[in-house]
Design a protein around this motif. Sequence first.
Motif, PDB file in Angstrom:
ATOM      1  N   THR A 221       0.829  -1.206   0.000  1.00 18.84           N
ATOM      2  CA  THR A 221       0.000   0.000   0.000  1.00 18.84           C
ATOM      3  C   THR A 221       0.864   1.256   0.000  1.00 18.84           C
ATOM      4  OG1 THR A 221      -1.700  -1.210   1.220  1.00 18.84           O
ATOM      5  CG2 THR A 221      -1.869   1.187   1.184  1.00 18.84           C
ATOM      6  N   TYR A 224       2.171   1.937  -3.544  1.00 21.35           N
ATOM      7  CA  TYR A 224       1.225   2.667  -4.406  1.00 21.35           C
ATOM      8  C   TYR A 224       1.155   4.130  -4.006  1.00 21.35           C
ATOM      9  CZ  TYR A 224      -3.152   4.770  -5.702  1.00 21.35           C
ATOM     10  OH  TYR A 224      -4.080   5.658  -6.131  1.00 21.35           O
ATOM     11  N   VAL A 387      -6.193   0.552  -1.258  1.00 18.39           N
ATOM     12  CA  VAL A 387      -6.047   1.509  -2.357  1.00 18.39           C
ATOM     13  C   VAL A 387      -7.413   1.933  -2.876  1.00 18.39           C
ATOM     14  CG1 VAL A 387      -5.265   1.732  -4.740  1.00 18.39           C
ATOM     15  CG2 VAL A 387      -3.738   0.799  -3.020  1.00 18.39           C
TER      16      VAL A 387
END
Length: 401
Positions: A221, A224, A387
Motif C-alpha cells: 500500500t 502505491y 487503495v
Amino acid sequence: MTDERRLQEIQRTSELLGLDGDVSQDSAEARLPCPLHEECVASGDNNLVLNWQRSSYACIGTGERGTLRDLVRQLESQRGGALVPALREADPEPPPLNAVPIDAEFSEVSRATNPVLRTEPKVLQLKPEQRLPTPEEIQADREERLAALRAEKAEKSKGRNERLIIGVLALVFLIAGLAAAGLSAFANYQAFSSTVSDPVQGRIWGWAGVIAAVISFGGFTFVYWHAANRRMKEALRALVFAFVGAGASILGTEIYIRSNAEASIAAVETASSNRSVLESQIADWRRQLEGIPPETRSVEGLEAYIAEVERVGRTEQKPYRDAQNELGLARRRDELTARIEAANAELLGQGTGNILLQADKRASLPSWLFAALLELFSSQATSIGLVALLLLSSGPRRMEA
C-alpha cells in the motif's frame, strides 16, 4: 454618466433588440415587444418602453424597471454574447463636479452643448433579419435544458452506485486480506518461536514473525501511495521492505506447515511401530477376561447387596464373603474391558490406514506453494482494498485520474 457612455448604451441596446435607428416616431420613447419574459413574448404587445433621455426601460406587463445597462446585461445573458468593452467596467468613472447631469429636466443650454442630443429621439423598430424568438423556440430551448439536467442527474446517480459497489468490494477484499494476514502471522509466530528453546526468546522471535506479516501486507500500500505522488525513491524503498516482509512471512508459514506434516508422519510411524505391541496386549487382556465366569454380577449390584448385608449385620455368613470375592472379579472384568476398548480405539485411530490417507492428502500440496498463496492473498488483497478505499475517499476526480 458621460455622454459617450450613454450613447454606447443606446447603441448596444439597439443592436441587441434589432432596432433601426433611422425610423422616428415619438420624441423620447420607443415601444416594442418585450423579449425578457415569456408571457410578454406570448402576448405580442409592445410592453417594453425605452426612455432614451433617462437611459431607462420599463416592462408594462410585469412592472419591471431598470437602466439601459441592466437591460443590456439581461439581453447579453440570454443570448450568450459579451458586453462591449466600454460596458464591461465594473464602476463607471465619476462625473466631474462641473458636469451637468442629463435627465428629463435638463435645460436647453445643456442640450445645445451636446450636439448628439440636439435631434429628437427616434423610435427604433425591429429589423426583419433579427427577429425575437417565438414561444415554440423558447419551449424547445427549455426542454433541451431540462433534458441536459436529467442526463447530468442520471450520471451523478450512476457514479454513486459505482462508488457503493466498489466500496463494498473493497471492504470484502480488505477483510479477506486481513484474515489471510492473521493466518500468516499465526504461522510465523509458531514457526519462529520454535527455533529457540528458551520460552522468553521464543516469544520474542514469534512476535518478530508477526511484524514480518504486518510489513508484508502493509508495504505494498505504501508502494502505491508513494508512486501515485511521484516519490519514486520512497516507493522503491517501500517495495524492498514489502518483499523482505513477504519473504520472511512465506518462510515462516512454510516452516510451520512442514513441521506439522513431519509431526503427523512421525505419529503415523510411532503408531505403526506400536501396533504389534498393542495387539499382543489386547490378546493377553482377552485371555484374562475369558477366565472370569460369565455369571459374575455387575459391580453396582454387588455393591448394593454387600451394603444391605452390612446394614442387617450378617457379615459372618458365607454369601457375604462370596459376594466380596465376586465383586473383585466384576471390577477386574470392567477394567479389562476398558483397556481393550482403549487399545482398539488407538489402533483404529492411528494404526490403520485413516491417518496415512490424511498424511497423503496433506503432502499433495507443497508447503512452499501454500505459503506463497497465503502470502499473496494477504499482501495483495489488503493492498487492493486499501487503495480502493483511498481512491473513494479522495473524490471522483481522483478516481477518474
